[in-house]
Design an enzyme around this catalytic site. Structure first.
Site, PDB file in Angstrom:
ATOM      1  N   TYR A 130      66.589  51.183  27.852  1.00  0.00           N
ATOM      2  CA  TYR A 130      67.504  51.312  28.593  1.00  0.00           C
ATOM      3  C   TYR A 130      67.601  52.871  29.430  1.00  0.00           C
ATOM      4  O   TYR A 130      67.069  52.967  30.234  1.00  0.00           O
ATOM      5  CB  TYR A 130      69.160  50.930  28.616  1.00  0.00           C
ATOM      6  CG  TYR A 130      69.462  50.958  29.680  1.00  0.00           C
ATOM      7  CD1 TYR A 130      69.957  49.681  30.395  1.00  0.00           C
ATOM      8  CD2 TYR A 130      70.316  52.211  30.288  1.00  0.00           C
ATOM      9  CE1 TYR A 130      70.434  49.856  31.367  1.00  0.00           C
ATOM     10  CE2 TYR A 130      71.816  52.255  31.170  1.00  0.00           C
ATOM     11  CZ  TYR A 130      71.218  51.057  31.937  1.00  0.00           C
ATOM     12  OH  TYR A 130      72.228  51.109  33.415  1.00  0.00           O
ATOM     13  N   PHE A 152      59.924  52.304  61.705  1.00  0.00           N
ATOM     14  CA  PHE A 152      59.480  50.483  61.029  1.00  0.00           C
ATOM     15  C   PHE A 152      60.877  50.056  60.457  1.00  0.00           C
ATOM     16  O   PHE A 152      62.172  49.709  60.084  1.00  0.00           O
ATOM     17  CB  PHE A 152      59.253  50.500  59.163  1.00  0.00           C
ATOM     18  CG  PHE A 152      58.825  49.829  58.317  1.00  0.00           C
ATOM     19  CD1 PHE A 152      57.592  49.365  58.767  1.00  0.00           C
ATOM     20  CD2 PHE A 152      59.306  49.691  57.533  1.00  0.00           C
ATOM     21  CE1 PHE A 152      57.152  47.636  58.081  1.00  0.00           C
ATOM     22  CE2 PHE A 152      59.430  48.325  56.343  1.00  0.00           C
ATOM     23  CZ  PHE A 152      58.076  47.166  57.486  1.00  0.00           C
ATOM     24  N   THR A 153      60.673  48.513  60.706  1.00  0.00           N
ATOM     25  CA  THR A 153      62.349  47.683  59.812  1.00  0.00           C
ATOM     26  C   THR A 153      62.817  47.988  59.303  1.00  0.00           C
ATOM     27  O   THR A 153      64.183  48.197  60.040  1.00  0.00           O
ATOM     28  CB  THR A 153      61.152  45.968  60.240  1.00  0.00           C
ATOM     29  OG1 THR A 153      60.812  45.736  58.515  1.00  0.00           O
ATOM     30  CG2 THR A 153      60.310  46.034  61.228  1.00  0.00           C
ATOM     31  N   ASP A 163      57.169  59.263  54.913  1.00  0.00           N
ATOM     32  CA  ASP A 163      57.976  57.921  55.193  1.00  0.00           C
ATOM     33  C   ASP A 163      56.254  57.402  54.155  1.00  0.00           C
ATOM     34  O   ASP A 163      55.086  57.359  54.536  1.00  0.00           O
ATOM     35  CB  ASP A 163      57.975  57.284  55.300  1.00  0.00           C
ATOM     36  CG  ASP A 163      57.451  55.466  55.052  1.00  0.00           C
ATOM     37  OD1 ASP A 163      56.435  55.150  53.945  1.00  0.00           O
ATOM     38  OD2 ASP A 163      58.413  54.176  55.159  1.00  0.00           O
ATOM     39  N   LYS A 175      52.336  49.039  48.016  1.00  0.00           N
ATOM     40  CA  LYS A 175      50.917  49.697  49.304  1.00  0.00           C
ATOM     41  C   LYS A 175      50.192  50.390  48.444  1.00  0.00           C
ATOM     42  O   LYS A 175      49.426  49.794  47.457  1.00  0.00           O
ATOM     43  CB  LYS A 175      51.429  49.604  50.470  1.00  0.00           C
ATOM     44  CG  LYS A 175      51.827  48.901  50.825  1.00  0.00           C
ATOM     45  CD  LYS A 175      53.161  48.733  50.934  1.00  0.00           C
ATOM     46  CE  LYS A 175      54.109  48.598  51.876  1.00  0.00           C
ATOM     47  NZ  LYS A 175      55.579  47.641  51.893  1.00  0.00           N
ATOM     48  N   ARG A 213      54.071  41.263  64.841  1.00  0.00           N
ATOM     49  CA  ARG A 213      54.728  42.038  64.521  1.00  0.00           C
ATOM     50  C   ARG A 213      55.063  42.164  66.183  1.00  0.00           C
ATOM     51  O   ARG A 213      54.218  43.073  66.870  1.00  0.00           O
ATOM     52  CB  ARG A 213      53.585  43.106  64.441  1.00  0.00           C
ATOM     53  CG  ARG A 213      53.388  43.478  62.500  1.00  0.00           C
ATOM     54  CD  ARG A 213      54.999  43.858  61.535  1.00  0.00           C
ATOM     55  NE  ARG A 213      55.915  43.527  61.836  1.00  0.00           N
ATOM     56  CZ  ARG A 213      56.572  43.566  60.747  1.00  0.00           C
ATOM     57  NH1 ARG A 213      56.312  44.030  59.701  1.00  0.00           N
ATOM     58  NH2 ARG A 213      58.012  42.977  60.132  1.00  0.00           N
TER      59      ARG A 213
HETATM   60  N1  F0G Z   1      58.352  51.608  54.524  1.00  0.00           N
HETATM   61  C1  F0G Z   1      56.590  51.028  55.375  1.00  0.00           C
HETATM   62  C2  F0G Z   1      56.054  52.127  56.368  1.00  0.00           C
HETATM   63  C3  F0G Z   1      56.190  49.785  54.593  1.00  0.00           C
HETATM   64  O1  F0G Z   1      55.265  49.105  55.685  1.00  0.00           O
HETATM   65  C4  F0G Z   1      57.324  49.058  54.286  1.00  0.00           C
HETATM   66  C5  F0G Z   1      57.488  47.864  54.045  1.00  0.00           C
HETATM   67  C6  F0G Z   1      58.711  49.252  53.618  1.00  0.00           C
HETATM   68  C7  F0G Z   1      58.763  51.193  54.399  1.00  0.00           C
HETATM   69  C8  F0G Z   1      60.130  48.873  52.976  1.00  0.00           C
HETATM   70  O2  F0G Z   1      58.757  49.146  51.462  1.00  0.00           O
HETATM   71  O3  F0G Z   1      59.252  46.201  51.485  1.00  0.00           O
HETATM   72  O4  F0G Z   1      59.077  48.307  49.668  1.00  0.00           O
HETATM   73  O5  F0G Z   1      60.738  47.975  50.615  1.00  0.00           O
HETATM   74  N2  F0G Z   1      56.097  46.375  54.208  1.00  0.00           N
HETATM   75  C9  F0G Z   1      55.970  45.646  54.072  1.00  0.00           C
HETATM   76  C10 F0G Z   1      54.975  45.030  55.210  1.00  0.00           C
HETATM   77  C11 F0G Z   1      56.910  44.548  53.921  1.00  0.00           C
HETATM   78  O6  F0G Z   1      54.513  43.964  54.892  1.00  0.00           O
HETATM   79  O7  F0G Z   1      54.272  46.262  56.199  1.00  0.00           O
HETATM   80  P1  F0G Z   1      60.030  47.740  50.983  1.00  0.00           P
END
Ligand code: F0G
Length: 466
Positions: free
Chosen positions: A73, A125-126, A216, A259, A383
């Site tokens: 843990y 980014f979303t 990021d 990634k 996108r």
């Molecule tokens: N920042 C970037 C640039 C990303 O592309 C992603 C995720 C995240 C943050 C968030 O990270 O998914 O590990 O919580 N991108 C994926 C995509 C979902 O398909 O581009 P995560």
């Protein structure tokens, strides 16, 4: 000596069979999925180019590393291996593991953003933007204009526009800007890099005003490769050196390790400020887990530590980006409108140009990704306007300049023959593009709507007519 083509720096030890489907099966599957490729079952997908996130093939070393998982843990040996790898290759001091990137974004946003603050970034980014908003902040796009022009060949479309940044500082005051969020190899712009010169200048301007810079780092290794290819003075630098230099200009990073780090799950927050690290450790226990595992198993952290070392090997990253460029060049040669230059993690199709008969209100990129699946079993991702969501003040749909379909290439997973089949599928659809029908929402969730929305065709009941 005659110059030889390069090849993948690995051979295949284990294979996973793919399932082909019939056109009829795919017609049914896309209806059941509400014309949203996120809602398809993966067993109904032939070549899966939805995302490069968590879809990498691990190496034999990484699989061996899984067997060395120390599932204590607290204080797992794998955490310390991970910490060492991040300190060595990214250069940050304090590491807080999280279950994935958005876990780190959540913690950072909650710690630093106050109601009414502004957070500049090189394109949104979303998940990053949503966490900034949920913490009371407003995202402000300060990326260079070229990033919004899919035909511009500018080699560093990820760069920050320093005039836009200065204008924001003048308008709202530095004390209302807790940090600048700097993304490497900007995803929503098409996988486009920043130059080191721009990273240096951006961080100088921010630091002069007491504004922190958080990277990021999700695709920082891919960005480092482009710097080596394109930026004067870095031709003979190693990927590891460039990566360290990128990070050295920033105060910390959030990371989706799914990634670049070649693992199926994981992330982290890294900071150099000791107080901030203590606060982050205090938050991580609420949302993720103890500060030495952050929602991950010990074995996941071991695989990540090994993946980080593999990710900076030149032959790996050259083959990874090379495969994406191979697919991109095939589509360019066939006259398909794609984002230029070809990015690091995927090829982005200009959907509004591909489907000029579908208005932006009928979501050409959503329709194109659904139609491509029906045509070929290849799964891509929207996108564009669906991903961009709604304006909080007006409730209206946001229509970004870029209305794209992303063909995202998982790392070390598919072969050149898969890229050929993908290109042929897109080409065939292009010849029949006038048969694609636009879509409208029938269900729209409040947050990150692209993941779970459902649609129907604006006329008839098919997205691709005969
Ligand atoms: N920042 C970037 C640039 C990303 O592309 C992603 C995720 C995240 C943050 C968030 O990270 O998914 O590990 O919580 N991108 C994926 C995509 C979902 O398909 O581009 P995560």
């Amino acid at each position: 000596m005659k110059k030889r083509a390069w090849a993948e720096p690995f051979k295949i030890k284990m294979v996973e069979p793919l399932r082909m489907t019939t056109r009829e099966e795919r017609e049914q599957a896309i209806v059941a999925a509400g014309f949203n490729t996120f809602l398809l079952h993966s067993r109904d997908v032939y070549i899966d180019l939805l995302t490069d996130s968590g879809t990498s093939a691990m190496s034999d070393r990484q699989w061996a590393g899984l067997m060395l998982g120390d599932e204590a843990y607290a204080g797992s040996v794998n955490f310390y291996h991970l910490q060492e790898a991040i300190q060595e290759f990214y250069g940050y001091q304090y590491i807080i593991p999280t279950h994935q990137g958005r876990g780190a974004e959540h913690i950072l946003s909650q710690l630093l953003i106050r109601e009414g603050d502004y957070v500049p970034g090189n394109m949104y980014f979303t998940t990053t933007k949503l966490h900034q908003e949920l913490a009371g902040g407003t995202f402000v796009d300060v990326i260079v204009d070229q990033a919004h022009d899919p035909d511009s060949e500018f080699p560093f479309k990820g760069n920050v526009d320093l005039d836009k940044l200065q204008a924001l500082i003048d308008r709202v005051g530095a004390k209302h800007i807790p940090y600048l969020s700097l993304e490497t190899n900007v995803n929503m712009a098409g996988g486009q890099p920043c130059s080191l010169a721009n990273i240096r200048d951006t961080s100088e301007l921010c630091h002069k005003h007491g504004i922190r810079v958080f990277l990021d780092a999700t695709r920082a290794v891919e960005n480092a490769y482009f710097i080596k290819q394109r930026e004067v003075g870095y031709e003979s630098a190693t990927i590891a050196d460039i990566l360290r230099e990128i990070c050295s200009h920033t105060d910390g990073c959030t990371m989706s390790a799914k990634k670049d780090c070649l693992v199926n799950i994981g992330g982290w927050l890294a900071v150099n400020d000791e107080d901030l690290a203590a606060q982050a450790r205090n938050k991580v226990v609420i949302y993720e887990g103890l500060h030495t595992y952050g929602g991950l198993a010990g074995r996941d952290m071991e695989a990540m530590a090994i993946g980080i070392r593999e990710s900076v090997v030149y032959e790996h990253i050259r083959a990874r980006v090379g495969q994406v460029e191979y697919l991109g060049q095939r589509l360019i040669d066939a006259g398909i409108p794609v984002v230029h230059p070809i990015g690091g993690h995927g090829v982005f199709i200009q959907a509004a140009k591909f489907l000029p008969h579908i208005s932006r209100e009928a979501f050409p990129a959503q329709a194109l990704s659904a139609a491509l699946y029906v045509e070929s079993g290849v799964r891509a991702m929207e996108r564009g306007a669906v991903s961009a969501g709604r304006d909080h003040a007006t409730g209206e749909n946001i229509y970004p300049k870029l209305e794209l379909v992303r063909l995202t290439i998982p790392r070390r997973v598919y072969t050149q023959a898969h890229m050929d089949v993908t290109a042929e599928s897109v080409e065939e659809l292009y010849e029949n593009r006038d048969r694609v029908v636009g879509l409208r929402f029938i269900y729209e969730p409040q947050y990150l709507r692209f993941f779970q929305s459902r649609f129907e065709p604006i006329e008839g009941n098919r997205v691709l007519n005969d």
